[in-house]
Write an enzyme that holds these catalytic residues in place. Structure first.
Site, PDB file in Angstrom:
ATOM      1  N   GLY B 293       0.830  -1.206   0.000  1.00 56.68           N
ATOM      2  CA  GLY B 293       0.000   0.000   0.000  1.00 56.68           C
ATOM      3  C   GLY B 293       0.864   1.256   0.000  1.00 56.68           C
ATOM      4  O   GLY B 293       1.937   1.295  -0.619  1.00 56.68           O
ATOM      5  N   SER B 294       0.415   2.249   0.756  1.00 57.00           N
ATOM      6  CA  SER B 294       1.043   3.578   0.665  1.00 57.00           C
ATOM      7  C   SER B 294       2.483   3.627   1.164  1.00 57.00           C
ATOM      8  O   SER B 294       3.203   4.569   0.832  1.00 57.00           O
ATOM      9  CB  SER B 294       0.204   4.589   1.426  1.00 57.00           C
ATOM     10  OG  SER B 294      -1.030   4.732   0.776  1.00 57.00           O
ATOM     11  N   THR B 295       2.910   2.681   1.989  1.00 56.35           N
ATOM     12  CA  THR B 295       4.311   2.706   2.440  1.00 56.35           C
ATOM     13  C   THR B 295       5.246   2.584   1.234  1.00 56.35           C
ATOM     14  O   THR B 295       6.403   2.998   1.297  1.00 56.35           O
ATOM     15  CB  THR B 295       4.614   1.565   3.435  1.00 56.35           C
ATOM     16  OG1 THR B 295       4.150   0.343   2.881  1.00 56.35           O
ATOM     17  CG2 THR B 295       3.953   1.798   4.777  1.00 56.35           C
ATOM     18  N   PHE B 296       4.712   2.048   0.136  1.00 54.02           N
ATOM     19  CA  PHE B 296       5.550   1.846  -1.046  1.00 54.02           C
ATOM     20  C   PHE B 296       5.808   3.163  -1.784  1.00 54.02           C
ATOM     21  O   PHE B 296       6.741   3.265  -2.593  1.00 54.02           O
ATOM     22  CB  PHE B 296       4.868   0.833  -1.979  1.00 54.02           C
ATOM     23  CG  PHE B 296       5.820   0.177  -2.944  1.00 54.02           C
ATOM     24  CD1 PHE B 296       6.796  -0.697  -2.498  1.00 54.02           C
ATOM     25  CD2 PHE B 296       5.758   0.449  -4.299  1.00 54.02           C
ATOM     26  CE1 PHE B 296       7.677  -1.290  -3.370  1.00 54.02           C
ATOM     27  CE2 PHE B 296       6.638  -0.144  -5.186  1.00 54.02           C
ATOM     28  CZ  PHE B 296       7.608  -1.016  -4.719  1.00 54.02           C
ATOM     29  N   LYS B 297       4.978   4.168  -1.484  1.00 52.14           N
ATOM     30  CA  LYS B 297       5.155   5.469  -2.154  1.00 52.14           C
ATOM     31  C   LYS B 297       6.529   6.070  -1.843  1.00 52.14           C
ATOM     32  O   LYS B 297       7.063   6.862  -2.618  1.00 52.14           O
ATOM     33  CB  LYS B 297       4.059   6.446  -1.704  1.00 52.14           C
ATOM     34  CG  LYS B 297       2.680   6.110  -2.245  1.00 52.14           C
ATOM     35  CD  LYS B 297       1.610   6.967  -1.596  1.00 52.14           C
ATOM     36  CE  LYS B 297       0.217   6.507  -2.049  1.00 52.14           C
ATOM     37  NZ  LYS B 297      -0.846   7.022  -1.178  1.00 52.14           N
TER      38      LYS B 297
END
Lengths: 156, 578
Positions: B293-297
């Protein structure tokens, strides 16, 4: 004169009558001729075969020698048996001590592990909070000193 | 004449007697030849078997310590009870007497005692109390007896159970570190050849036939018992509050890759591992994949910055709250309007992230993903590490670049993600995570020491510094991870709330999430990197609500424990003010 005979005579020994001394003869030489027997003795034979000693002392020695040897043999045998019994007895004792040592080592290790189990952090925390009545320390009350600012101090 | 005849008869009888004696002697001689020459080897072997006994001596399995020398796994000598069923006269009666002491059904014991075999284990690795109970029965030592065996014991019980794993009944490692380092821990068996007397008691032999066992080596882990405890305690709280399916946390030193804590819930007690379902033994931080999810941003942003595709002050229009990629719409939770690059991270805008990914392009994005270590094993010294799923750009659909920008269409392990994040915390170097810092022989000699290993540089120091500065805003007011903020410390991190795929429909479910937070502290000079992954929490599922508070609790206490000065502590006048 043969070398064997010379050696015998050098020691002052006298060669007795062959029939008394060499009943079997030596190296095929007739047993009746003691002198000849002596002459035919090789160096090895001289060393292995002893001429008969003369005199009462020698006769007594000859009589008691087998008994002495027998007693020595018996004594040696008894000593050996006693030694073996001792080894076995000590072996049992050693085995018992080894067992006790192992048991003590095992007990020691078990106690160490028990101490480790009793000092688990959840237990320590539980006791501190419930039994001793301690409270978790507020982070704001902890001051960490920088070593570079306090070179003489030590971290605690 | 008569006398002559008598003489002749006597002589004849004498000859007969001699002949008979001769035949008798011949028979005896033949028998002796048979026994002493022809059957010599067989009989000698049988005799040896009867009066000699080879006792296997198990080696001591090495001890596992934490990084401060606290025992995490030790070996203890315990008694195991065996029986000689062939020598048991009344199996039923013996089983009835043993049953209460052993805590086993009499029927099961009787079955073993009825087997007629020469050896049968009744109960292995017994508790001392049971041993005392059996000894108190005063049973015949010819039918039952004890043998000493080594038993693995974990004095901290459930603590670090997934990292440690456990050893089986035969003292071989089956999971975790115990399995990975089994060749070092197990040592080599020895034996001793004993001569026995008629009662079976060992006799002291002058010539001792003996091979000493080689004890296993000891391991010093990078795990810290205190940080591990703090982490697990927090995981227990998260599980209790969120009723999640499972939860994972890792604490790492981002400068070296040394893992300080590795926790998974639900856990198990390695002292009784067989009582748990094997699924409980899974070391999820390294074996389980999830969509980040957003941690990958974070990695998208770092790659774009490194490649020069964006600049920190660039602005992106996220006002529509949605963006079309490959014919499908990607939405933001709230409409944000125009956002700067770092605001996209701060507010975790999906629309902004997609625009950044489109600027970077799929080839460079894919290369950056690989460079950060995704889609390949991190090389951690734990068994069963998953590789992860990173598809080749050729297999990407038109929507893939948008999906990857928000951490979908990719499978990572929590350890991979934390290792990649650590690269931003240490100036741009991807380091290899590790758990064992030293291997020492039983006499304390150092056999192997692990040195931190740099895999590669993934971004420049400048990019890493800029990223950390921007990620601090995530934990500040207005950021999604403000509940991760720690008083007195700057925290750089990122929240993640990833939808899970519903296996029934094959679509993203709206009620099943993976909530996560990854961050480092202190942001100016990070000493710990922490990741929290909570699988399917009930109720509120935002990473900022579920995982960020857990991060704060773990990091705050760990920093205090590690005596890291806070911003206030660093003020020279603080002492005077107090």
């Amino acid at each position: 004169m043969s070398e064997g005979r010379r050696k015998i005579e050098d020691r002052g020994w006298k060669i007795e009558d062959s029939s008394k001394v060499w009943s079997q003869g030596v190296n095929g030489v007739a047993a009746h001729d003691g002198q000849k027997v002596a002459e035919t003795l090789s160096m090895d034979l001289f060393d292995r075969w002893r001429p008969v000693l003369q005199g009462e002392r020698q006769v007594a020695l000859r009589r008691w020698l087998p008994l002495l040897l027998g007693l020595l043999l018996l004594g040696g045998t008894l000593l050996h048996v006693w030694q073996r019994v001792q080894v076995i007895r000590l072996g049992y004792a050693l085995e018992e001590i080894q067992g006790r040592k192992q048991a003590l080592l095992r007990s020691n290790k078990t106690l160490q592990v028990e101490a480790a189990t009793l000092s688990t952090l959840d237990r320590v925390e539980r006791i501190a909070l419930r039994e001793v009545g301690l409270q978790p320390l507020d982070r704001s009350r902890i001051v960490v000193l920088r070593q570079d600012l306090f070179p003489g101090g030590r971290r605690w | 004449m008569v006398a002559d005849r008598l003489d002749a008869r006597f002589q004849k009888r004498l000859v007969i007697v001699f002949c008979l004696l001769g035949v008798g002697f011949l028979a005896v001689i033949l028998r002796l030849v048979l026994l002493m020459v022809i059957q010599h080897q067989d009989l000698a072997r049988k005799a040896d078997r009867q009066h000699q006994k080879t006792v296997q001596i198990e080696p001591r399995r090495g001890t596992i310590y934490d990084r401060n020398g606290r025992e995490l796994a030790v070996s203890l000598e315990t008694d195991s009870l065996y029986a000689v069923p062939s020598a048991v006269d009344d199996p039923k009666a013996l089983a009835a007497r043993l049953s209460p002491a052993l805590g086993l059904p009499a029927s099961a014991l009787k079955r073993k005692l009825d087997s007629g075999r020469s050896f049968e284990w009744l109960l292995r690795k017994m508790d001392p109390a049971r041993v005392a109970q059996v000894k108190a029965l005063g049973l015949d030592s010819q039918t039952i007896g004890f043998l000493t065996e080594s038993r693995r014991f974990y004095p901290r019980r459930n603590l670090a159970s997934h990292a440690l794993g456990f050893a089986g009944m035969d003292n071989r490692g089956l999971e975790g570190i115990e399995l990975q380092y089994d060749p070092y821990l197990s040592g080599e068996s020895g034996w001793i050849l004993l001569e026995r007397d008629a009662l079976g008691k060992p006799l002291f032999s002058e010539k001792l036939h003996y091979r000493a066992p080689s004890p296993g080596h000891d391991l010093a882990l990078t795990l810290d018992e205190v940080i591990q405890y703090l982490t697990e305690k927090e995981m227990d709280r998260v599980m209790a509050e969120t009723q999640a399916k499972d939860a994972t946390a890792i604490v790492m030193d981002p400068r070296t890759g040394a893992i300080l804590a590795l926790a998974t819930r639900p856990e198990f007690n390695p002292n009784a591992a067989s009582k748990y379902q094997p699924a409980r033994w899974k070391n999820r931080p390294v074996t389980d994949l999830y969509e980040p999810g957003s941690t990958f941003k974070v990695f998208l942003a770092a790659a774009a910055l490194e490649a020069g595709a964006v600049r920190p002050w660039d602005r992106f229009d996220c006002g529509a709250g949605r963006i079309e990629v490959g014919g499908k719409a990607i939405h933001d939770v709230h409409r944000h309007g125009v956002l700067t690059f770092h605001e996209i991270l701060m507010k975790s805008s999906n629309v902004g992230a997609v625009q950044i990914a489109q600027r970077l392009g799929k080839e460079r994005f894919h290369q950056a993903i690989r460079d950060f270590g995704f889609g390949q094993k991190s090389g951690v010294d734990l068994p069963g590490e998953a590789t992860g799923i990173v598809r080749d750009p050729k297999a990407w659909s038109a929507m893939s670049i948008g999906a990857l920008a928000i951490g979908q269409e990719i499978g990572v392990t929590p350890l991979q993600l934390l290792t990649a994040f650590s690269a931003l915390a240490n100036g741009g170097l991807l380091v290899k995570p590790y758990l064992v810092s030293e291997i020492r022989s039983a006499d304390g000699r150092l056999l192997r020491g692990t040195r931190p290993e740099v895999v590669r540089r993934v971004v420049s120091e400048e990019t890493a510094r800029q990223m950390l500065a921007m990620l601090q805003s995530v934990t500040e007011e207005g950021g999604t991870g403000k509940r991760a903020a720690i008083a007195g410390f700057a925290v750089a991190g990122k929240t993640g709330t990833a939808q899970k795929i519903d296996p029934r429909t094959g679509l993203y479910a709206h009620d099943r999430f993976v909530s996560s937070f990854v961050g480092v502290a202190p942001a100016e000079d990070p000493v710990i990197a922490v990741i929290i992954v909570v699988n399917e929490p009930r109720g509120v599922a935002w990473g900022g609500s579920v995982a960020a508070p857990a991060f704060r609790a773990i990091a705050e206490q760990s920093l205090a424990y590690l005596r890291i000065p806070s911003r206030d502590d660093r003020h020279p006048l603080r002492m005077a003010r107090r």
